[in-house]
Motif scaffolding. Structure first.
Motif, PDB file in Angstrom:
ATOM      1  N   VAL A 147       0.837  -1.192   0.000  1.00  0.00           N
ATOM      2  CA  VAL A 147       0.000   0.000   0.000  1.00  0.00           C
ATOM      3  C   VAL A 147       0.877   1.249   0.000  1.00  0.00           C
ATOM      4  N   TYR A 148       0.564   2.175  -0.907  1.00  0.00           N
ATOM      5  CA  TYR A 148       1.247   3.467  -0.977  1.00  0.00           C
ATOM      6  C   TYR A 148       0.518   4.491  -0.124  1.00  0.00           C
ATOM      7  N   GLY A 149      -0.774   4.326   0.023  1.00  0.00           N
ATOM      8  CA  GLY A 149      -1.620   5.244   0.777  1.00  0.00           C
ATOM      9  C   GLY A 149      -3.065   4.866   0.545  1.00  0.00           C
ATOM     10  N   ALA A 150      -3.940   5.597   1.145  1.00  0.00           N
ATOM     11  CA  ALA A 150      -5.360   5.290   0.984  1.00  0.00           C
ATOM     12  C   ALA A 150      -5.994   6.361   0.092  1.00  0.00           C
ATOM     13  N   PRO A 151      -6.984   6.012  -0.689  1.00  0.00           N
ATOM     14  CA  PRO A 151      -7.545   4.687  -0.868  1.00  0.00           C
ATOM     15  C   PRO A 151      -6.814   3.898  -1.951  1.00  0.00           C
ATOM     16  N   GLU A 152      -6.807   2.612  -1.757  1.00  0.00           N
ATOM     17  CA  GLU A 152      -6.347   1.675  -2.777  1.00  0.00           C
ATOM     18  C   GLU A 152      -7.352   0.543  -2.805  1.00  0.00           C
ATOM     19  N   THR A 153      -7.632   0.041  -3.990  1.00  0.00           N
ATOM     20  CA  THR A 153      -8.626  -1.016  -4.142  1.00  0.00           C
ATOM     21  C   THR A 153      -8.029  -2.142  -4.975  1.00  0.00           C
ATOM     22  N   TYR A 154      -8.222  -3.350  -4.477  1.00  0.00           N
ATOM     23  CA  TYR A 154      -7.723  -4.556  -5.136  1.00  0.00           C
ATOM     24  C   TYR A 154      -8.913  -5.411  -5.555  1.00  0.00           C
ATOM     25  N   VAL A 155      -8.762  -6.106  -6.669  1.00  0.00           N
ATOM     26  CA  VAL A 155      -9.712  -7.149  -7.036  1.00  0.00           C
ATOM     27  C   VAL A 155      -9.064  -8.461  -6.624  1.00  0.00           C
ATOM     28  N   VAL A 156      -9.789  -9.215  -5.782  1.00  0.00           N
ATOM     29  CA  VAL A 156      -9.305 -10.511  -5.305  1.00  0.00           C
ATOM     30  C   VAL A 156     -10.272 -11.566  -5.826  1.00  0.00           C
ATOM     31  N   ASP A 157      -9.746 -12.558  -6.558  1.00  0.00           N
ATOM     32  CA  ASP A 157     -10.632 -13.563  -7.152  1.00  0.00           C
ATOM     33  C   ASP A 157     -11.090 -14.592  -6.125  1.00  0.00           C
ATOM     34  N   GLU A 158     -11.904 -15.528  -6.579  1.00  0.00           N
ATOM     35  CA  GLU A 158     -12.514 -16.518  -5.692  1.00  0.00           C
ATOM     36  C   GLU A 158     -11.501 -17.476  -5.051  1.00  0.00           C
ATOM     37  N   ASN A 159     -10.277 -17.465  -5.531  1.00  0.00           N
ATOM     38  CA  ASN A 159      -9.222 -18.295  -4.941  1.00  0.00           C
ATOM     39  C   ASN A 159      -8.308 -17.490  -4.014  1.00  0.00           C
ATOM     40  N   GLY A 160      -8.646 -16.224  -3.787  1.00  0.00           N
ATOM     41  CA  GLY A 160      -7.836 -15.381  -2.912  1.00  0.00           C
ATOM     42  C   GLY A 160      -6.611 -14.800  -3.597  1.00  0.00           C
ATOM     43  N   VAL A 161      -6.632 -14.741  -4.921  1.00  0.00           N
ATOM     44  CA  VAL A 161      -5.499 -14.226  -5.704  1.00  0.00           C
ATOM     45  C   VAL A 161      -5.806 -12.791  -6.137  1.00  0.00           C
ATOM     46  N   ILE A 162      -4.853 -11.896  -5.956  1.00  0.00           N
ATOM     47  CA  ILE A 162      -5.004 -10.496  -6.359  1.00  0.00           C
ATOM     48  C   ILE A 162      -4.878 -10.410  -7.874  1.00  0.00           C
ATOM     49  N   ARG A 163      -5.917  -9.883  -8.510  1.00  0.00           N
ATOM     50  CA  ARG A 163      -5.943  -9.783  -9.967  1.00  0.00           C
ATOM     51  C   ARG A 163      -5.768  -8.376 -10.497  1.00  0.00           C
ATOM     52  N   TYR A 164      -6.008  -7.377  -9.646  1.00  0.00           N
ATOM     53  CA  TYR A 164      -5.917  -5.996 -10.124  1.00  0.00           C
ATOM     54  C   TYR A 164      -5.744  -5.079  -8.928  1.00  0.00           C
ATOM     55  N   LYS A 165      -5.043  -3.961  -9.145  1.00  0.00           N
ATOM     56  CA  LYS A 165      -4.869  -2.947  -8.106  1.00  0.00           C
ATOM     57  C   LYS A 165      -5.161  -1.579  -8.703  1.00  0.00           C
ATOM     58  N   HIS A 166      -5.976  -0.806  -7.975  1.00  0.00           N
ATOM     59  CA  HIS A 166      -6.282   0.565  -8.392  1.00  0.00           C
ATOM     60  C   HIS A 166      -5.900   1.506  -7.253  1.00  0.00           C
ATOM     61  N   VAL A 167      -5.143   2.536  -7.554  1.00  0.00           N
ATOM     62  CA  VAL A 167      -4.766   3.551  -6.575  1.00  0.00           C
ATOM     63  C   VAL A 167      -5.626   4.784  -6.833  1.00  0.00           C
ATOM     64  N   GLY A 168      -6.311   5.245  -5.794  1.00  0.00           N
ATOM     65  CA  GLY A 168      -7.139   6.431  -5.919  1.00  0.00           C
ATOM     66  C   GLY A 168      -8.611   6.107  -5.793  1.00  0.00           C
ATOM     67  N   VAL A 169      -9.433   7.091  -6.116  1.00  0.00           N
ATOM     68  CA  VAL A 169     -10.881   6.996  -5.959  1.00  0.00           C
ATOM     69  C   VAL A 169     -11.475   5.959  -6.914  1.00  0.00           C
ATOM     70  N   VAL A 170     -12.383   5.147  -6.388  1.00  0.00           N
ATOM     71  CA  VAL A 170     -13.211   4.292  -7.236  1.00  0.00           C
ATOM     72  C   VAL A 170     -14.503   5.061  -7.482  1.00  0.00           C
ATOM     73  N   ASP A 171     -14.779   5.318  -8.748  1.00  0.00           N
ATOM     74  CA  ASP A 171     -16.004   6.009  -9.140  1.00  0.00           C
ATOM     75  C   ASP A 171     -16.594   5.280 -10.345  1.00  0.00           C
ATOM     76  N   GLN A 172     -17.621   5.842 -10.937  1.00  0.00           N
ATOM     77  CA  GLN A 172     -18.295   5.170 -12.053  1.00  0.00           C
ATOM     78  C   GLN A 172     -17.341   4.903 -13.209  1.00  0.00           C
ATOM     79  N   GLN A 173     -16.483   5.854 -13.516  1.00  0.00           N
ATOM     80  CA  GLN A 173     -15.547   5.675 -14.631  1.00  0.00           C
ATOM     81  C   GLN A 173     -14.554   4.550 -14.352  1.00  0.00           C
ATOM     82  N   VAL A 174     -13.998   4.516 -13.149  1.00  0.00           N
ATOM     83  CA  VAL A 174     -13.049   3.446 -12.790  1.00  0.00           C
ATOM     84  C   VAL A 174     -13.768   2.100 -12.801  1.00  0.00           C
ATOM     85  N   TRP A 175     -14.990   2.078 -12.265  1.00  0.00           N
ATOM     86  CA  TRP A 175     -15.758   0.833 -12.265  1.00  0.00           C
ATOM     87  C   TRP A 175     -15.975   0.342 -13.704  1.00  0.00           C
TER      88      TRP A 175
END
Length: 173
Positions: A136-164
């Protein structure tokens, strides 16, 4: 005499090189921070839950369903900006695991009571060690974790409609 004239052009050459580097830097995406954990399991942890500090949470929380893992804190104004959108995602059935990062516990609990709690559970990372393990560099950070507990993606910054729409939605389709 020629050496003296060449020395006059050294500052100009340095300026040109620095200008080129600066120009290239302007083209970089400041939110593109690659994670060393992409395609690797969430680090092993056993931490208390913000909701129930007596109840330990482990990485097993991620087994069986793709989830977002959102690192947040009450001291983070950007987290406040994204919070309403996370509530909207949770209302649409997107499972979100919170990581309350280096925060004041009563303030975090009050935040969730007043602003609504979009998280299925909150991991209390009081000293930031889990955040360090995640990179983690700072907050907010959002990770996508798959059904096996594996990190598939990392986003740094705000999650909004465009990021989604552009980055995260594809993992939940």
């Amino acid at each position: 005499m020629i050496r003296q004239r060449i020395k006059l052009f050294i500052p100009l050459a340095v300026f040109v090189v620095l200008g080129i580097l600066f120009w290239q830097g302007l083209k970089l995406d400041p939110t593109a921070m690659p994670s060393a954990l992409l395609d690797k399991p969430v680090p092993v942890f056993s931490l208390p839950s913000l909701e129930d500090p007596e109840k330990p949470v482990t990485r097993d929380i991620f087994k069986g369903k793709t989830s977002l893992m959102n690192v947040w804190a009450t001291w983070c104004p950007t987290c406040y900006a994204e919070h309403a959108y996370l509530v909207k995602l949770a209302e649409q059935g997107i499972p979100i695991v919170g990581v309350n990062y280096k925060d004041d516990v009563p303030a975090a609990q009050r935040w969730l009571r007043e602003l609504h709690n979009p998280y299925i559970i909150n991991i209390l990372d009081a000293d930031g060690r889990f955040g360090i393990d995640l990179g983690v560099y700072g907050a907010p950070e959002t990770y996508v974790v798959d059904e096996n507990g594996v990190i598939r993606y990392k986003h740094v910054g705000v999650v909004d409609q465009q990021v989604w729409d552009n980055d995260l939605k594809v993992f939940f389709e």
